[in-house]
Design a protein around this motif. Structure first.
Motif, mmCIF file in Angstrom:
data_model
loop_
_atom_site.group_PDB
_atom_site.id
_atom_site.type_symbol
_atom_site.label_atom_id
_atom_site.label_comp_id
_atom_site.label_asym_id
_atom_site.label_seq_id
_atom_site.Cartn_x
_atom_site.Cartn_y
_atom_site.Cartn_z
ATOM 1 N N PRO A 125 0.854 -1.377 0.025
ATOM 2 C CA PRO A 125 0.066 0.014 0.154
ATOM 3 C C PRO A 125 0.779 1.317 -0.114
ATOM 4 C CG PRO A 125 -0.024 -1.147 2.267
ATOM 5 C CD PRO A 125 0.765 -1.939 1.283
ATOM 6 N N TYR A 181 -5.205 -7.224 4.194
ATOM 7 C CA TYR A 181 -6.140 -7.223 3.192
ATOM 8 C C TYR A 181 -7.355 -8.007 3.694
ATOM 9 C CZ TYR A 181 -3.251 -4.724 -0.083
ATOM 10 O OH TYR A 181 -2.509 -3.871 -0.704
ATOM 11 N N ILE A 207 -8.173 1.226 0.460
ATOM 12 C CA ILE A 207 -6.706 1.012 -0.389
ATOM 13 C C ILE A 207 -7.064 1.143 -1.683
ATOM 14 C CG2 ILE A 207 -4.836 -0.406 -0.562
ATOM 15 C CD1 ILE A 207 -4.757 -0.309 2.297
ATOM 16 N N VAL A 246 -2.903 0.327 -5.635
ATOM 17 C CA VAL A 246 -1.529 0.884 -5.338
ATOM 18 C C VAL A 246 -0.758 1.232 -6.476
ATOM 19 C CG1 VAL A 246 -1.832 -0.338 -3.017
ATOM 20 C CG2 VAL A 246 -0.683 -1.451 -5.134
#
Lengths: 139, 83
Positions: free
Chosen positions: A121, B61, B77, B80
């Motif tokens: 992330p 996750y 999120i 990415v």
């Protein structure tokens, strides 16, 4: 050990990351260095900004390193990723994998950067002369 | 109906869409990741324009059917783009 996986808001140095995985029994260290490119899709980039969800980014990078070490029998894997504002040509990420012999290190290094781009992330905002864009956010 | 209070974190473009980095959110007891996803898409049209977004619960996750619990730290999120 914790230095192997790191987010850093200061410039990264390849030699420093190589030193972390260097050891007498290792005959091979393969590195990947990702740098800031001057253009994207024909548009001129003036700089970029990396934002990270730090604790999770670290744990996801650790998962990648652990998996690679196991799968390719590596001695050590180091992954350093930059955060904050970067200029063209600056280093965004360095991956160094070390093993007694070179054969497995290339594939392992490629796996690490490919996987990092999928799961860790961290978000890149690119700045152009006429605006800014969060990379990959939209279809 | 009981409520669960979670901590919501927004990163990347979702921080721009919500104009918020972090806030508390009350959900109905039994709410899942999928419930939260639907609520966010309802509240913020910008979420519907994203390629996708994942949800992390306590830094892992999480699948759509994961139930959210009191004091969970839930991160949104967007795609990415590190490296």
């Amino acid at each position: 050990m914790d230095d192997l996986i790191k987010l850093d808001n200061l410039p990264l140095r390849v030699e420093q990351v190589c030193d972390l995985v260097s050891a007498p029994e290792n005959g091979a260290i393969t590195t990947f260095t990702g740098t800031v490119r001057s253009s994207t899709g024909g548009r001129s980039v003036s700089g970029l900004d990396f934002e990270a969800y730090a604790p999770m980014a670290i744990s996801e990078m650790k998962k990648i390193a652990d998996y690679a070490r196991e799968k390719w029998n590596l001695s050590a894997v180091a992954i350093h990723h930059r955060t904050g504002k970067l200029n063209i040509g600056e280093i965004a990420v360095i991956i160094a994998v070390a093993a007694p012999h070179r054969a497995s290190t290339f594939e392992a290094c490629q796996y690490c950067i490919d996987r990092l781009k999928e799961t860790v992330p961290i978000w890149k905002k690119e700045y152009f002369s006429d605006g800014e864009v969060w990379v990959s956010a939209h279809p | 109906m009981e409520k669960v209070k979670i901590r919501l974190l927004f990163f990347g473009i979702t921080h721009d869409i919500t104009n918020c980095r972090e806030r508390e959110e009350e959900l109905s007891d039994g709410a899942t990741v999928a419930t939260l996803r639907d609520e966010l898409m309802e509240t913020y049209p910008g979420f519907r324009e994203l390629r996708s977004f994942a949800v992390a619960v306590n830094e892992e996750y999480a699948a759509e059917d994961v139930e959210l619990k009191e004091r969970d730290v839930v991160a949104i999120i967007p795609p990415v783009s590190g490296g």
